[in-house]
Write an enzyme that holds these catalytic residues in place. Structure first.
Site, mmCIF file in Angstrom:
data_model
loop_
_atom_site.group_PDB
_atom_site.id
_atom_site.type_symbol
_atom_site.label_atom_id
_atom_site.label_comp_id
_atom_site.label_asym_id
_atom_site.label_seq_id
_atom_site.Cartn_x
_atom_site.Cartn_y
_atom_site.Cartn_z
ATOM 1 N N ASP A 1 101.959 28.619 -25.216
ATOM 2 C CA ASP A 1 102.860 28.880 -24.079
ATOM 3 C C ASP A 1 102.037 29.003 -22.792
ATOM 4 O O ASP A 1 102.274 29.872 -21.961
ATOM 5 C CB ASP A 1 103.696 30.130 -24.312
ATOM 6 C CG ASP A 1 104.848 30.271 -23.304
ATOM 7 O OD1 ASP A 1 105.125 29.298 -22.578
ATOM 8 O OD2 ASP A 1 105.442 31.365 -23.238
ATOM 9 N N PHE B 1 105.898 36.317 -14.679
ATOM 10 C CA PHE B 1 105.610 36.295 -16.113
ATOM 11 C C PHE B 1 104.805 35.041 -16.436
ATOM 12 O O PHE B 1 105.082 33.966 -15.919
ATOM 13 C CB PHE B 1 106.908 36.273 -16.922
ATOM 14 C CG PHE B 1 107.696 37.551 -16.876
ATOM 15 C CD1 PHE B 1 107.424 38.579 -17.752
ATOM 16 C CD2 PHE B 1 108.721 37.713 -15.955
ATOM 17 C CE1 PHE B 1 108.162 39.755 -17.731
ATOM 18 C CE2 PHE B 1 109.471 38.879 -15.915
ATOM 19 C CZ PHE B 1 109.191 39.904 -16.804
ATOM 20 N N GLY B 2 103.820 35.176 -17.310
ATOM 21 C CA GLY B 2 103.089 34.000 -17.764
ATOM 22 C C GLY B 2 101.606 34.247 -17.893
ATOM 23 O O GLY B 2 101.038 35.088 -17.187
ATOM 24 N N ASN C 1 106.574 36.659 -21.001
ATOM 25 C CA ASN C 1 107.947 36.644 -21.497
ATOM 26 C C ASN C 1 108.051 35.653 -22.657
ATOM 27 O O ASN C 1 107.771 34.471 -22.465
ATOM 28 C CB ASN C 1 108.909 36.239 -20.380
ATOM 29 C CG ASN C 1 110.361 36.382 -20.796
ATOM 30 O OD1 ASN C 1 110.691 37.180 -21.666
ATOM 31 N ND2 ASN C 1 111.233 35.604 -20.175
ATOM 32 N N ASP D 1 113.752 25.677 -22.314
ATOM 33 C CA ASP D 1 112.603 26.537 -22.094
ATOM 34 C C ASP D 1 113.021 27.939 -21.663
ATOM 35 O O ASP D 1 113.711 28.608 -22.402
ATOM 36 C CB ASP D 1 111.646 25.894 -21.091
ATOM 37 C CG ASP D 1 110.312 26.615 -21.056
ATOM 38 O OD1 ASP D 1 109.723 26.766 -22.136
ATOM 39 O OD2 ASP D 1 109.893 27.048 -19.985
ATOM 40 N N HIS E 1 107.882 30.982 -29.431
ATOM 41 C CA HIS E 1 107.145 32.236 -29.187
ATOM 42 C C HIS E 1 107.852 33.501 -29.692
ATOM 43 O O HIS E 1 108.253 34.366 -28.908
ATOM 44 C CB HIS E 1 106.810 32.387 -27.707
ATOM 45 C CG HIS E 1 107.906 32.064 -26.738
ATOM 46 N ND1 HIS E 1 109.178 32.592 -26.812
ATOM 47 C CD2 HIS E 1 107.901 31.256 -25.648
ATOM 48 C CE1 HIS E 1 109.902 32.145 -25.811
ATOM 49 N NE2 HIS E 1 109.157 31.328 -25.098
#
Length: 378
Positions: free
Chosen positions: A305, A323-324, A278, A152, A232
């Site tokens: 994601d 990030f996310g 990201n 990941d 991604h």
């Protein structure tokens, strides 16, 4: 108990179907499909004016359990999935502990059976602890129920380890899902490197951070003949490299997220941390290239994601924000409004990208409404 879904517009790309049909279900299976089904003993679900599809599959989700339940857990994550139209999700292994041994795989499956609202397919780690030093128990985790393997957010830097992982996964006919990032280039970066990062005074992450690792892993996939799946993708050059590799017969597939299809680094103006992801949102050129790759088949599926965080880690200074982005409940309406209703992407292609395509990548018995198939329906 029988149920009959009546009068719906059934779109099933696996069968090349787009027509008004009735569907009869019993004991979790599809037992009949026809223009009209007379089922007096069945519960009737009137789908007139609605679209009926194979259950949507999201092959890249962070359910955060075990270890980070304050962000999300299997119960809340699968409820979000169901609300967003997904009947199955694949959960990434960057939990605490990392999903790197069969007992943790079993724990996830038990929790999903206990509190999950949709099917949960675990993805195991490539390396122990996602540390990139030693292969995890890929064979044993495969037998325990893992459908793929990935480190990941931790790219596998050691090329020899990645080669061995590809060789090993090939024995079990399982794909490796690669997060492609050279962190020596991305370290400390906050957004895509370009015009807007300069204007905003934020350190940029060059697209080369992704592209360099993609190039290496495409070479390794060609060498081993193993199935590489690139997670991604975010840049025009990445899409072109994968397109060319497919032309050569390299066994590679890839995914794109809704946010990379719909937004760009221009959305960062205003320092909105919700757009801090990201890989970072790219340029308008990147976004258009990704849309073209979606249409010509270079990109194989869409995955969210889905990466939820607690509010404190987003409602803070931009440089400190995590990030996310959460995507399970927004992916389908976002893409319907932004791509389908605007005429950019045909509806049947969107359904394909969420159903039969991820099912094929992962070897799942799903993604279709054929008689005898599981009654997973969106």
């Amino acid at each position: 108990m029988k149920r009959c879904i009546k009068h719906g517009r059934v779109i099933d790309p696996a069968q090349g179907m787009d027509q008004i049909q009735d569907i009869l279900l019993e004991n979790g299976r599809i037992i009949q499909m026809d223009e009209t089904i007379d089922a007096p003993d069945a519960e009737i679900i009137d789908a007139a004016g609605k679209i009926v599809c194979p259950g949507f599959i999201d092959m890249h989700v962070h359910l955060r359990e075990p270890g980070f339940e304050y962000k999300e857990d299997i119960a809340t994550g699968t409820r979000a999935a169901a609300a967003g139209g997904f009947t199955a999700v694949c959960c990434m292994p960057n939990t605490q502990p990392v999903v790197d041994e069969p007992s943790i795989v079993s724990h996830i499956l038990q929790q999903a059976q206990k509190s999950g609202m949709v099917r949960v397919y675990p993805i195991g780690a490539i390396s122990k602890g996602e540390a990139g030093k030693e292969l995890a128990e890929i064979g044993e985790m495969s037998q325990a129920g893992c459908v793929a393997f990935s480190d990941d957010g931790n790219p596998v830097y050691d090329a020899a380890l990645m080669r061995h992982a590809l060789d090993y996964a090939k024995m079990f006919h399982i794909p490796l899902l690669a997060h492609e990032e050279d962190k020596s280039l991305s370290q400390g970066g906050q957004m895509h490197e370009g015009y807007y990062s300069t204007c905003l005074g934020l350190k940029g992450i060059p697209s080369a951070a992704e592209e360099i690792m993609v190039a290496r892993d495409l070479i390794l996939a060609e060498l081993t003949g193993a199935h590489l799946h690139v997670c991604h993708i975010s840049s025009a050059k990445t899409a072109e490299m994968i397109r060319e590799a497919k032309r050569r017969g390299v066994p590679v597939t890839c995914e794109v997220t809704p946010h990379h299809l719909m937004f760009t680094d221009k959305n960062m103006v205003g320092y909105d941390t919700r757009y801090k992801v990201n890989p970072p949102l790219g340029s308008e050129t990147d976004r258009q290239a990704l849309r073209e790759a979606l249409m010509d088949g270079t990109i194989d599926c869409i995955a969210t994601d889905h990466a939820p965080h607690h509010m404190e880690s987003k409602e803070c200074e931009f440089a400190r924000a995590t990030f996310g982005i959460s995507g399970l409940e927004t992916a389908v309406p976002l893409l319907l409004d932004g791509l389908v209703h605007t005429g950019i992407l045909p509806l049947d292609r969107l359904v394909e990208l969420f159903t039969v395509s991820p099912a094929k990548i992962l070897g799942l018995k799903a993604g279709t409404l054929k008689v005898g198939a599981p009654a997973d329906i969106t």
